[in-house]
Design an enzyme around this catalytic site. Structure first.
Site: not given
Length: 89
Positions: A18, A36
């Site tokens: 990320r 996520n």
């Protein structure tokens, strides 16, 4: 300008995927978000110029060291007009 929703599968959680995506997006001038999702994947919305979005998608296929991208699903969506790129929790 284009906007896409992307779902990434593989080993992409716990490997800074990320943060890698956010940093690359910001360097390319792309807005949106990444987070996520249950099952070990990641999803993102990317908004920007077609060329830059394509470049980010290529980077996301490789990912940071330690990640293993097994699949990428994407679909074009209507732009929401994001002003930044963030990691959602």
């Amino acid at each position: 300008m284009m906007s896409v929703h992307v779902r990434i599968s593989g080993r992409v959680q716990g490997v800074y995927y990320r943060a890698y995506t956010r940093d690359r997006a910001k360097s390319l001038g792309i807005n949106g978000w990444v987070r996520n999702i249950p099952g070990g994947g990641v999803e993102a919305v990317l908004e920007g110029e077609r060329r830059q979005v394509g470049e980010l998608l290529r980077a996301m296929k490789s990912g940071p060291s330690g990640s293993v991208v097994l699949g990428m699903e994407l679909s074009e969506i209507e732009a929401k007009g994001y002003n930044d790129f963030e990691i959602k929790y």
